[in-house]
Design a protein around this motif. Structure first.
Motif, PDB file in Angstrom:
ATOM      1  N   UNK A   1       7.619   2.075  -7.841  1.00  0.00           N
ATOM      2  CA  UNK A   1       8.013   0.780  -7.041  1.00  0.00           C
ATOM      3  C   UNK A   1       6.870   0.734  -5.750  1.00  0.00           C
ATOM      4  N   UNK A   2       6.332  -0.396  -5.503  1.00  0.00           N
ATOM      5  CA  UNK A   2       5.345  -0.394  -4.594  1.00  0.00           C
ATOM      6  C   UNK A   2       5.758  -1.472  -3.502  1.00  0.00           C
ATOM      7  N   UNK A   3       5.435  -0.821  -2.351  1.00  0.00           N
ATOM      8  CA  UNK A   3       6.324  -1.510  -0.995  1.00  0.00           C
ATOM      9  C   UNK A   3       5.430  -1.486   0.051  1.00  0.00           C
ATOM     10  N   UNK A   4       5.618  -2.392   1.277  1.00  0.00           N
ATOM     11  CA  UNK A   4       4.973  -2.331   2.258  1.00  0.00           C
ATOM     12  C   UNK A   4       5.783  -2.527   3.631  1.00  0.00           C
ATOM     13  N   UNK A   5       5.315  -2.321   4.918  1.00  0.00           N
ATOM     14  CA  UNK A   5       5.819  -2.599   6.130  1.00  0.00           C
ATOM     15  C   UNK A   5       5.113  -3.003   6.992  1.00  0.00           C
ATOM     16  N   UNK A   6       5.494  -3.611   7.897  1.00  0.00           N
ATOM     17  CA  UNK A   6       4.602  -4.317   9.059  1.00  0.00           C
ATOM     18  C   UNK A   6       5.451  -4.553  10.183  1.00  0.00           C
TER      19      UNK A   6
ATOM     20  N   UNK B   1      14.235  -9.222   0.090  1.00  0.00           N
ATOM     21  CA  UNK B   1      14.366  -9.114  -1.191  1.00  0.00           C
ATOM     22  C   UNK B   1      14.223 -10.222  -2.246  1.00  0.00           C
ATOM     23  N   UNK B   2      13.284 -10.019  -2.927  1.00  0.00           N
ATOM     24  CA  UNK B   2      12.776 -11.130  -4.020  1.00  0.00           C
ATOM     25  C   UNK B   2      13.473 -11.095  -5.304  1.00  0.00           C
ATOM     26  N   UNK B   3      13.406 -12.381  -5.862  1.00  0.00           N
ATOM     27  CA  UNK B   3      14.145 -12.432  -7.014  1.00  0.00           C
ATOM     28  C   UNK B   3      13.365 -12.609  -8.370  1.00  0.00           C
ATOM     29  N   UNK B   4      13.646 -13.335  -9.411  1.00  0.00           N
ATOM     30  CA  UNK B   4      12.944 -13.592 -10.373  1.00  0.00           C
ATOM     31  C   UNK B   4      12.524 -14.933 -10.748  1.00  0.00           C
ATOM     32  N   UNK B   5      11.267 -15.380 -11.631  1.00  0.00           N
ATOM     33  CA  UNK B   5      10.076 -14.414 -11.836  1.00  0.00           C
ATOM     34  C   UNK B   5       9.274 -14.117 -10.687  1.00  0.00           C
ATOM     35  N   UNK B   6       9.621 -13.821  -9.570  1.00  0.00           N
ATOM     36  CA  UNK B   6       8.779 -13.728  -8.384  1.00  0.00           C
ATOM     37  C   UNK B   6       8.303 -12.358  -8.101  1.00  0.00           C
ATOM     38  N   UNK B   7       7.678 -12.111  -6.760  1.00  0.00           N
ATOM     39  CA  UNK B   7       7.542 -10.865  -6.222  1.00  0.00           C
ATOM     40  C   UNK B   7       7.456 -10.852  -4.902  1.00  0.00           C
TER      41      UNK B   7
ATOM     42  N   UNK C   1      11.336  -2.740  -9.504  1.00  0.00           N
ATOM     43  CA  UNK C   1      10.339  -2.263 -10.721  1.00  0.00           C
ATOM     44  C   UNK C   1      10.440  -3.220 -12.071  1.00  0.00           C
ATOM     45  N   UNK C   2       9.220  -3.419 -12.643  1.00  0.00           N
ATOM     46  CA  UNK C   2       9.273  -4.401 -13.483  1.00  0.00           C
ATOM     47  C   UNK C   2       8.651  -5.608 -13.262  1.00  0.00           C
ATOM     48  N   UNK C   3       8.357  -5.984 -11.787  1.00  0.00           N
ATOM     49  CA  UNK C   3       7.759  -7.141 -11.409  1.00  0.00           C
ATOM     50  C   UNK C   3       6.519  -7.038 -10.429  1.00  0.00           C
ATOM     51  N   UNK C   4       5.832  -7.866 -10.239  1.00  0.00           N
ATOM     52  CA  UNK C   4       4.813  -7.839  -9.275  1.00  0.00           C
ATOM     53  C   UNK C   4       3.752  -6.832  -9.552  1.00  0.00           C
ATOM     54  N   UNK C   5       3.609  -5.939  -8.314  1.00  0.00           N
ATOM     55  CA  UNK C   5       2.909  -4.788  -8.518  1.00  0.00           C
ATOM     56  C   UNK C   5       3.261  -3.402  -8.923  1.00  0.00           C
ATOM     57  N   UNK C   6       4.803  -3.516  -9.174  1.00  0.00           N
ATOM     58  CA  UNK C   6       5.482  -2.361  -9.670  1.00  0.00           C
ATOM     59  C   UNK C   6       5.193  -2.237 -10.786  1.00  0.00           C
ATOM     60  N   UNK C   7       5.515  -0.818 -11.413  1.00  0.00           N
ATOM     61  CA  UNK C   7       5.299  -0.880 -12.745  1.00  0.00           C
ATOM     62  C   UNK C   7       6.075  -1.430 -13.909  1.00  0.00           C
ATOM     63  N   UNK C   8       5.271  -1.840 -14.805  1.00  0.00           N
ATOM     64  CA  UNK C   8       6.096  -2.491 -15.775  1.00  0.00           C
ATOM     65  C   UNK C   8       5.603  -2.053 -17.281  1.00  0.00           C
ATOM     66  N   UNK C   9       6.812  -1.545 -17.813  1.00  0.00           N
ATOM     67  CA  UNK C   9       6.602  -0.808 -19.184  1.00  0.00           C
ATOM     68  C   UNK C   9       7.868  -0.853 -19.869  1.00  0.00           C
TER      69      UNK C   9
ATOM     70  N   UNK D   1       0.679  -1.169  -0.026  1.00  0.00           N
ATOM     71  CA  UNK D   1      -0.045  -0.083  -0.111  1.00  0.00           C
ATOM     72  C   UNK D   1       0.730   1.512  -0.004  1.00  0.00           C
ATOM     73  N   UNK D   2       2.109   1.259  -0.300  1.00  0.00           N
ATOM     74  CA  UNK D   2       3.090   2.526  -0.149  1.00  0.00           C
ATOM     75  C   UNK D   2       3.519   2.430  -1.566  1.00  0.00           C
ATOM     76  N   UNK D   3       4.195   3.409  -2.010  1.00  0.00           N
ATOM     77  CA  UNK D   3       4.692   3.890  -3.352  1.00  0.00           C
ATOM     78  C   UNK D   3       6.041   4.605  -3.329  1.00  0.00           C
ATOM     79  N   UNK D   4       7.020   4.212  -4.073  1.00  0.00           N
ATOM     80  CA  UNK D   4       8.093   5.201  -4.248  1.00  0.00           C
ATOM     81  C   UNK D   4       8.489   5.274  -5.570  1.00  0.00           C
ATOM     82  N   UNK D   5       8.370   6.517  -5.936  1.00  0.00           N
ATOM     83  CA  UNK D   5       8.324   7.008  -7.446  1.00  0.00           C
ATOM     84  C   UNK D   5       9.784   7.222  -7.781  1.00  0.00           C
ATOM     85  N   UNK D   6      10.056   6.426  -8.975  1.00  0.00           N
ATOM     86  CA  UNK D   6      11.266   6.692  -9.702  1.00  0.00           C
ATOM     87  C   UNK D   6      11.007   7.089 -11.228  1.00  0.00           C
ATOM     88  N   UNK D   7      12.131   7.607 -11.631  1.00  0.00           N
ATOM     89  CA  UNK D   7      11.973   8.360 -13.190  1.00  0.00           C
ATOM     90  C   UNK D   7      11.274   7.268 -14.088  1.00  0.00           C
TER      91      UNK D   7
END
Length: 273
Positions: free
Chosen positions: A16-21, A30-36, A59-67, A6-12
């Motif tokens: 990047x979407x993140x959360x804390x608990x 920290x995850x790897x590929x092709x996971x999230x 970036x490019x994975x899971x709920x973060x932006x992919x383009x 539910x948190x966001x970190x903007x990059x150019x």
């Protein structure tokens, strides 16, 4: 399956979407590929009973932006991880990393010069000759894989994911891992990120591995078919003070095959601390 960042970190290059608990001493997963970060759905809440746990999707994975046009190299992931640590104002967190997350964490530590309290790597890309198998084919024939019919792409990704677990997925889990890579945009994103992950970005820090002085721990599934046990031995030979623990009956995904053993290791102290 329900997993919320539910948190966001903007990059150019995108969000990047993140959360804390939880609360307490910080620990970053920290995850790897092709996971999230979905990988940590069982581990993070358990750790959050005594720690403040940070999770994120590269970036490019899971709920973060992919383009198109994103830099998804290990070097870029390392720079963004360093920026995330700064954003979170974490000066010495514990870091736990899996698969290419290991290379990201090592680049951030050794080349981006961020400090960790301790480091745990498991079934992780770290160095040596790891451009192999299906991954090598992705690198050499990205255009062919991009043109696969959707059903063939989905079947390939599902088989690749199953290859990472020794005991198999629980109901619904495989679909959750597949979801970000489905459809035309998901298929493009899948091969886009794989085509940019290169061995040269781990070679850049290999000569520094022997300089690691913080507490380090390696965990490895004995049945890992993605990064077999010799990769753990290669890494341990270069960081000899590190602990090395074998997880019997587990493959590449300890989060799926042995979550209890993984959690027990992560909550235990370091013998070298």
């Amino acid at each position: 399956m329900d997993w919320v960042l539910d948190e966001e970190f903007e990059t150019p290059e995108g969000m990047v979407r993140w959360g804390a608990m939880g609360s307490g001493d910080p620990i970053v997963l920290v995850h790897g590929t092709p996971y999230s970060s979905f990988l940590w759905r069982d581990i993070a809440p358990a750790l959050a009973r005594t720690r403040k746990v940070f999770v994120f999707d590269h970036l490019g994975f899971g709920r973060s932006d992919k383009r198109e046009g994103q830099d998804l190299s290990l070097a870029a992931h390392g720079r963004r991880f360093a920026q995330l640590l700064d954003h979170w104002e974490l000066s010495r967190p514990s870091v736990v990393a899996h698969d290419i997350g290991g290379a990201v964490a090592l680049r951030t530590l050794l080349l981006e010069e961020r400090n960790y309290r301790d480091l745990t790597l498991f079934d992780a890309v770290s160095g040596g000759e790891w451009e192999r198998g299906l991954f090598k084919l992705f690198l050499e024939h990205e255009d062919v894989f991009q043109r696969l019919p959707g059903y063939a792409h989905e079947a390939l990704v599902a088989a690749h994911l199953r290859h990472a677990t020794h005991i198999g997925f629980r109901p619904g889990v495989l679909d959750a891992y597949l979801a970000p890579w489905r459809g035309a945009s998901g298929q493009a994103a899948f091969y886009r990120q794989y085509s940019q992950i290169r061995q040269k970005d781990t070679l850049a820090y290999e000569h520094l591995l022997g300089d690691l002085s913080l507490p380090v721990r390696f965990l490895w599934g004995r049945e890992d078919r993605i990064l077999p046990p010799q990769y753990a031995e290669w890494l341990h030979a270069r960081v000899p003070h590190a602990e090395l623990h074998w997880i019997e009956g587990a493959g590449h995904l300890l989060q799926e095959d042995a979550p209890g053993q993984l959690l027990a290791c992560l909550t235990a102290g370091f013998s070298s601390a």
